[in-house]
Enzyme design. Structure first.
Site, PDB file in Angstrom:
ATOM      1  N   ASP A 554       0.836  -1.205   0.000  1.00  0.00           N
ATOM      2  CA  ASP A 554       0.000   0.000   0.000  1.00  0.00           C
ATOM      3  C   ASP A 554       0.869   1.253   0.000  1.00  0.00           C
ATOM      4  OD1 ASP A 554      -2.325   1.490   0.080  1.00  0.00           O
ATOM      5  OD2 ASP A 554      -3.193   0.346   1.728  1.00  0.00           O
ATOM      6  N   GLU A 557       3.289   5.242  -3.690  1.00  0.00           N
ATOM      7  CA  GLU A 557       3.535   6.347  -4.632  1.00  0.00           C
ATOM      8  C   GLU A 557       4.922   6.999  -4.476  1.00  0.00           C
ATOM      9  OE1 GLU A 557      -0.439   5.217  -4.338  1.00  0.00           O
ATOM     10  OE2 GLU A 557       0.727   6.103  -2.721  1.00  0.00           O
ATOM     11  N   ASP A 631      -7.833   4.203  -3.676  1.00  0.00           N
ATOM     12  CA  ASP A 631      -8.942   4.487  -2.763  1.00  0.00           C
ATOM     13  C   ASP A 631     -10.004   5.312  -3.488  1.00  0.00           C
ATOM     14  OD1 ASP A 631      -7.571   3.130  -0.826  1.00  0.00           O
ATOM     15  OD2 ASP A 631      -6.634   4.916  -0.004  1.00  0.00           O
TER      16      ASP A 631
END
Length: 946
Positions: A554, A557, A631
């Site tokens: 997760d 980025e 998300d």
């Protein structure tokens, strides 16, 4: 005799040296061209490197040498064994392979690519289109680099990763390649003209118009009274909109990041507010004005009374939107923006750009913030599959996912205890709902120990026993969330800190996260190979040793601190082990996945690595990694945006992608405390429609915030919604021989599972802009329903073939739009004429039964073929040639199906099996049909008349 041969050889060598003297140097795998009179800010050297007959790498430099810094994405170098020739003539030099020719203008460095017949495939902009703007970044001399190409009218572009603006065809559009939660950057562009450009640069990049978006105030703004004083901004209360907190004129709408929230009127309660901006705008030039929006909360935008945007996103995760609107400089165009923030941490930005300059019309432009050189790969193919295959030649084959990963996954945010995990899987098994994977989201650790990679023993008293029982009793795999994040001063933090392998800016800032009262944290530097090894060792010690099957990576980025400005995000990850974060902003996810892949493969070479990551970059498919769309919101309009996002991701060369079925975060109407009445009905329908679509994504996975996402928690078992979800889950498992074959072909043949229509019907120009339909493999035309209460939908049946409704067998000729029935429990699904679809047995999990008997549904009307691929499903023996294929070929003229001789073998292979051959025309898909011909197959060719 030897002397007679020597003279021509010496003469040839001298000729080559004479021809290439000075500005052209012949290399073992290409040419290096030095320009005699480079222009200011232009190119000095251009290098052509032959990779294959159809792939040529172009590098260019404004310096006296070309940087040799290794690529992060390319696993191939030049290929000196590929035959090629070169020639200098008329101030140009050509390099020719068996398939294409690259020509460089010796005066400008301009490169032109043509096919064997001399037809232009791609050409750089007249004059070369290369621009180098010197930049000093963290004390290092770099360049802002730009490459511009010509693009004829009618060309279409795809790829570039996953961008959720709803666009499919990027011709004449602008795409921002900046990693962000729900934006995954892959700098590979695919053209409808059967070529691709792999842009080997790691900094923030722009496709299209590289001008920065500007504030609305760059237009002429008029308030509600018509005065040129900016728009009328009204800060009111949502429940009492006539009660105004403050009204003022404003010349911008720019609450983009956390620092900009200070400009909200002091004391204004955003969580209770509604803000409107009203007035009119007038441009400085006529044309299509571009608008770029990032927003969270509820936003609506009207221009000239036309609703241009109606969107909602959770406050902490603003998402991008774009639109264009025709404006005229002599007119005032009415504008209204309505924003309901819903929280004190909501964001909105509305910026604009004047119409695209004439210099960029019918052009491709790629502009990157930082680089040492211009570096791109030109990839040519006879079709889009060959182009994507070329991308994988450069960056690595897409490893085959473990077979279980193609089954259904259940996840939620989040299972908080060991008991919840086990009881959820028990419910699936008790209710006979097929399932292969249960997923553990974040916070399974102690609250103050993020980064420990250890289960909280109070809630997971026997994590290993839990996983063992999932495996042995429930035949279910276990995936776990693993963040590259560490709380300050925990033991694992200190291990990295002592080596200098952490990004320290967030520690210096003392910025806390959102857990409890907040904890200070940072991420490890995944660009450091030793740091990657240490990260894997922690996962291995604490999680892999307990039997964890797969990794959910997760925030890759990397999202060190959400909603920071871009400049602050760079500071938070600066410097990397390789250099400035400006230069290496985008490929963190690639490096992080690479470390886990290499670590696990070394530790257990017989177990396939499987990774799900929130971000992506070129080459990540080579490291056992898939990507999900981040998300996203639980809304029908968000479902609609997933479809082109996933298709463009697949067209970027990465075959494994998924989305949170049902969307991740929910509106208050679904969450406080439970949806009721009309809201409950909408919730159930949203999840049903998303589930139908998800069954035909490469990976089939449900996840999200409360309400719980298990099918039996969404709707009662006697409801249409539940029965529909069960039907598509069962269909997914019945299709497993078909789906796993596609996965095998993705590795061995460069195939793509989830296919934009441009891939299979490129001669039909109607499909160029279609982003809400796709092919799942060669046979199935998938048409998701993404409108609430819709019971039909308009769809296009591509031309030059016929189509069968899979549910009733009805035939329709292609090349036209139709309105298809879409009752709540069914999504329109069509089969291409000439398809052969293998259907396997009913399963509760993928390894439950061998695929015997397989029913072959043959859809006549055209010749057809399919290749059944099989291997062991869990290891890497397929890389050593241990797999089998069985070809099926249908001949329409003779009305005969040929089952080919089995090729290859592997341990555990079925040497004898049965095929039931069914002519599927005129009847719906029946899993358990007893019609057709039952064929006993031992590996030899058989012909079956239909």
């Amino acid at each position: 005799m030897k002397k007679k041969r020597l003279f021509p050889l010496v003469l040839f060598t001298l000729c080559i040296q004479f021809c290439y003297a000075g500005h052209i140097e012949r290399l073992k795998d290409g040419l290096l061209i030095r320009l005699d009179q480079p222009t200011a800010g232009g190119v000095k050297q251009v290098k052509l490197q032959v990779i294959t007959d159809k792939i040529i790498r172009v590098t260019a430099s404004a310096n006296d040498s070309i940087s040799a810094t290794p690529s992060l994405i390319a696993i191939v170098t030049g290929a000196p064994d590929v035959k090629w020739t070169s020639e200098e003539k008329d101030n140009k030099v050509t390099l020719k392979t068996g398939e294409l020719t690259a020509t460089v203008n010796l005066g400008t460095g301009e490169v032109l690519f043509t096919d064997k017949a001399g037809n232009i495939i791609l050409q750089e902009k007249k004059g070369g289109g290369k621009t180098f703007t010197p930049e000093n970044i963290d004390g290092h001399p770099l360049y802002k680099v730009q490459q511009v190409f010509e693009s004829p009218a009618g060309e279409a572009f795809y790829g570039l990763g996953q961008h959720q603006t709803g666009l499919m065809n990027y011709k004449d559009q602008d795409v921002d390649l900046t990693q962000y939660n729900s934006v995954a950057v892959v700098p590979f562009l695919v053209s409808s003209r059967h070529y691709g450009i792999l842009w080997d640069n790691y900094s923030i990049t722009r496709f299209g118009d590289d001008r920065k978006y500007e504030e609305l105030g760059k237009l002429l703004l008029y308030n509600k009274e018509g005065k040129p004083e900016g728009l009328t901004a009204t800060y009111a209360f949502r429940k009492k909109p006539d009660s105004i907190f403050v009204k003022r004129n404003e010349n911008k709408i720019d609450y983009t990041f956390i620092p900009s929230l200070k400009d909200i009127p002091a004391g204004y309660p955003m969580a209770k507010g509604i803000i409107t901006w009203e007035g009119s705008i007038s441009p400085l030039t006529d044309g299509l004005q571009k608008f770029y929006i990032t927003s969270s909360g509820y936003i609506k935008i009207w221009i000239d009374g036309q609703l241009m945007l109606d969107k909602w996103r959770e406050g902490w995760n603003p998402g991008p939107s774009v639109f264009q609107h025709q404006l005229f400089k002599a007119r005032k165009h009415a504008i209204k923006v309505e924003w309901i923030p819903e929280s004190d941490q909501a964001f909105i930005s509305l910026k604009q750009l004047s119409p695209t300059p004439e210099t960029l019309h019918n052009k491709i432009a790629l502009t990157s913030e930082a680089g040492e050189k211009i570096d791109y790969y030109f990839v040519y193919g006879n079709n889009t599959d060959e182009v994507i295959g070329g991308y994988r030649t450069i960056t690595g084959a897409a490893t085959i996912v473990p077979k279980w990963a193609l089954g259904y996954w259940q996840s939620r945010e989040r299972y908080k205890t060991q008991r919840e995990v086990i009881s959820t899987v028990q419910a699936f098994r008790k209710k006979n709902i097929p399932l292969d994977n249960i997923v553990m989201d974040w916070s399974y650790w102690k609250q103050d120990a993020w980064g420990s990679q250890e289960f909280d023993p109070a809630r997971f008293p026997d994590a290993k026993g839990m996983i063992d029982s999932l495996h042995s009793i429930y035949h279910t795999h276990f995936m776990i969330s693993a963040w590259p994040k560490f709380y300050k001063d925990i033991d694992n933090y200190k291990l990295f800190d002592n080596k200098g392998w952490l990004y320290k800016q967030n520690i210096k800032d003392g910025q806390k996260d959102w857990i409890g009262n907040g904890y200070v944290s940072t991420f490890y530097d995944a660009f450091n190979p030793d740091a990657r090894k240490l990260f894997w060792s922690l996962l291995s010690k604490h999680l892999f040793s307990k039997g964890v099957d797969a990794w959910w990576l997760d925030a890759t980025e990397p999202d060190i601190y959400s909603n920071s400005t871009i400049e602050h995000r760079k500071e938070l990850m600066n410097p990397t082990a390789l250099g400035s974060s400006t230069q290496y902003f985008n490929p963190y996810a690639l490096q992080n996945a690479k470390g886990i892949y290499e670590g696990q493969r070394k530790e257990n070479p017989d177990q396939r690595v499987f990774i799900l990551t929130r971000s992506a970059f070129a080459g990540i498919q080579h490291y056992g990694a898939a990507t999900w769309s981040g998300d996203i919101a639980s809304r029908f309009d968000e479902l609609a945006r997933q479809i082109p996002a996933g298709l463009n991701f697949s067209l970027s060369g990465l075959p494994y992608w998924t989305t949170d079925i049902g969307g991740f975060y929910v509106e208050d109407k679904y969450d406080q405390p439970d949806p009721k009445g009309a809201d409950l009905q909408e919730w159930r329908e949203l999840n049903t429609r998303w589930f139908q679509y998800g069954a035909f994504c490469p990976l089939f996975r449900s996840h999200g915030q409360y309400p719980y996402r298990e099918p039996f928690n969404i709707a009662p078992e006697n409801s249409q919604e539940f029965k529909s979800m069960l039907y598509y889950d069962q269909l997914r498992y019945r299709l497993m021989p078909y789906i796993y074959s596609l996965a095998g072909h993705a590795y061995h043949d460069g195939y793509t599972l989830m296919r934009g229509l441009i891939m299979d019907f490129d001669k039909d120009t109607t499909v160029q802009h279609i982003g809400d339909q796709f092919m799942f493999g060669p046979s199935l035309l998938v048409n998701p329903v993404y409108t609430y209460k819709a019971r039909s939908r308009k769809l296009y049946l591509p031309a030059n073939t016929g189509w069968y409704n899979i549910y009733n067998g009805q035939y329709t000729e292609g090349g036209k739009y139709i309105t298809a029935d879409a009752p709540l429990d069914r999504m329109p699904l069509y089969v291409k004429a000439g398809s052969i679809i293998p259907i396997g047995p009913a399963l509760q999990y993928t390894s439950q039964l061998p695929a015997d008997t397989i029913t072959l549904f043959v859809y006549t009307g055209s010749n057809g073929k399919f290749s059944l691929y099989e291997d062991e499903g869990v290891n890497y023996n397929y890389e050593k040639g241990q797999f089998s294929t069985i070809s099926f070929n249908y001949n329409e003229a003779s009305k005969t199906l040929t089952i080919g001789k089995r090729e290859g073998s592997f341990p555990g292979m079925l040497k004898q099996r049965s095929f039931r051959v069914v002519k599927a025309n005129g009847a719906g898909l029946n899993f358990d049909t007893k019609n057709g011909k039952l064929i006993s197959y031992t590996g030899e060719e058989q012909n079956i008349p239909l």
